[in-house]
Design an enzyme around this catalytic site. Structure first.
Site, PDB file in Angstrom:
ATOM      1  N   GLU A 132      78.775 -14.974  36.344  1.00 32.50           N
ATOM      2  CA  GLU A 132      78.362 -13.572  35.772  1.00 32.50           C
ATOM      3  C   GLU A 132      77.544 -13.314  34.642  1.00 32.50           C
ATOM      4  O   GLU A 132      76.796 -12.475  34.880  1.00 32.50           O
ATOM      5  CB  GLU A 132      79.626 -12.990  35.408  1.00 32.50           C
ATOM      6  CG  GLU A 132      80.726 -12.973  36.988  1.00 32.50           C
ATOM      7  CD  GLU A 132      80.030 -12.259  38.178  1.00 32.50           C
ATOM      8  OE1 GLU A 132      79.206 -11.503  37.855  1.00 32.50           O
ATOM      9  OE2 GLU A 132      80.461 -12.880  39.215  1.00 32.50           O
ATOM     10  N   HIS A 135      73.930 -13.613  35.654  1.00 27.60           N
ATOM     11  CA  HIS A 135      73.534 -12.180  36.188  1.00 27.60           C
ATOM     12  C   HIS A 135      73.130 -11.240  35.047  1.00 27.60           C
ATOM     13  O   HIS A 135      72.049 -10.535  34.982  1.00 27.60           O
ATOM     14  CB  HIS A 135      74.554 -11.536  37.016  1.00 27.60           C
ATOM     15  CG  HIS A 135      74.649 -12.110  38.539  1.00 27.60           C
ATOM     16  ND1 HIS A 135      73.740 -11.971  39.103  1.00 27.60           N
ATOM     17  CD2 HIS A 135      75.930 -12.428  39.163  1.00 27.60           C
ATOM     18  CE1 HIS A 135      73.961 -12.578  40.513  1.00 27.60           C
ATOM     19  NE2 HIS A 135      75.593 -12.801  40.257  1.00 27.60           N
TER      20      HIS A 135
END
Length: 327
Positions: A132, A135
């Protein structure tokens, strides 16, 4: 620069789709109204879509004092990624999953589910968090939140136009048939754009996340567990808002196992194979799969975080399903 250009290109494509929907619903005037609506949606998406996504998924912000071990993990991995530590949220669902959101690394958040904290070991949780953070670092989160917002808005616009008698305008060459087609085709077109963007960024985030955590095999193991358990445990909030499904590390909805036109994520087997190849290239060997091992640990013998139980920050509520291994 590439991600910035990609985001602007996506905005242009979805704005154009908005105008096409408006034209077939209300002719020239409908197209101009849709253009104005698209501009407002663009502004809203940039400044507020991350907050909307977190709210729609019932993600609850948690303080460092509530989950110190989780915050420590996010801190250390953020330093490795070279980005500010994002805000940490927890999603109340037994399904193990996670997503990131935010318009840039300075205004970002990582949301993990209680199921993820309960059912994955420390190495696997860290690998998911690193994915994450990848990202966030690549600014995928802005693209993700924009596509989620637009997909829902386009569907709402098409249905709104039909409900209020769209398609009767003389400028519309197809009349009511055009409006009816937009109800079905516009959401599909938005979904195609959304899915195409989603699949390519997941492969890159897997690779970059494995580099951040230094543990590609832990991410491969996490993906296998999440994919298996996600099919057995319902994520109610994701089911209510399917346009948000592409934001999760694994599709939280049922079905969609292949790399086809309508899948929100690449095939999990393909992702695991890529990570295994990466581990082989880096000569990473999974010698000790115990939860205590991980790149955030000060010592290989350091025990996994635990002891105190995690509780949702809801006053006066004692729900065993809200407990997890993080104190």
């Amino acid at each position: 620069m590439y991600n910035t250009l990609r985001t602007f290109g996506l905005l242009a494509a979805l704005t154009a789709l908005f105008m096409v929907v408006g034209y077939f619903i209300g002719g020239s005037s409908g197209m101009m109204m849709a253009f104005g609506f698209a501009l407002l949606t663009n502004l809203f998406s940039y400044w507020n879509s991350d907050k909307m996504v977190l709210r729609m998924q019932n993600a609850v912000p948690v303080e460092r004092s509530q989950v110190p071990q989780l915050y420590e993990m996010v801190d250390i991995l953020s330093q490795k990624a070279g980005i500010p530590t994002p805000a940490v949220y927890v999603i109340q669902t037994d399904q193990p999953n996670a997503f990131a959101t935010g318009r840039n690394p300075q205004n970002a958040a990582v949301a993990v589910s209680t199921g993820l904290l309960q059912q994955l070991d420390t190495r696997e949780v860290a690998a998911v968090v690193a994915h994450e953070l990848a990202h966030i670092r690549s600014r995928d989160t802005l693209t993700m939140t924009i596509t989620a917002t637009f997909a829902g808005a386009i569907s709402a616009l098409a249905q709104f136009g039909l409900f209020f008698g769209g398609g009767n305008n003389r400028d519309n060459p197809l009349g009511g048939i055009g409006a009816l087609l937009m109800v079905f085709l516009a959401p599909v077109a938005a979904m195609i754009v959304q899915m195409a963007v989603s699949r390519t960024r997941e492969y890159e985030a897997d690779k970059d996340g494995a580099a951040i955590s230094g543990d590609p095999l832990a991410l491969a193991s996490a993906l296998a567990k999440i994919a298996t358990l996600a099919g057995r445990q319902v994520n109610v909030q994701a089911e209510r808002n399917p346009a948000m499904a592409h934001m999760y590390i694994i599709n939280p909805l049922s079905g969609q196992r292949m790399d086809n036109l309508f899948s929100t994520h690449p095939d999990t087997g393909n992702r695991i194979a890529q990570l295994q190849q990466l581990a082989a290239q880096l000569q990473v060997v999974d010698k000790d799969p115990r939860p205590a091992r991980g790149p955030w640990s000060a010592s290989p013998r350091r025990p996994a975080p635990g002891g105190a139980t995690w509780r949702a920050p809801s006053a006066g509520r004692d729900n065993p399903g809200d407990r997890g291994p993080w104190g």
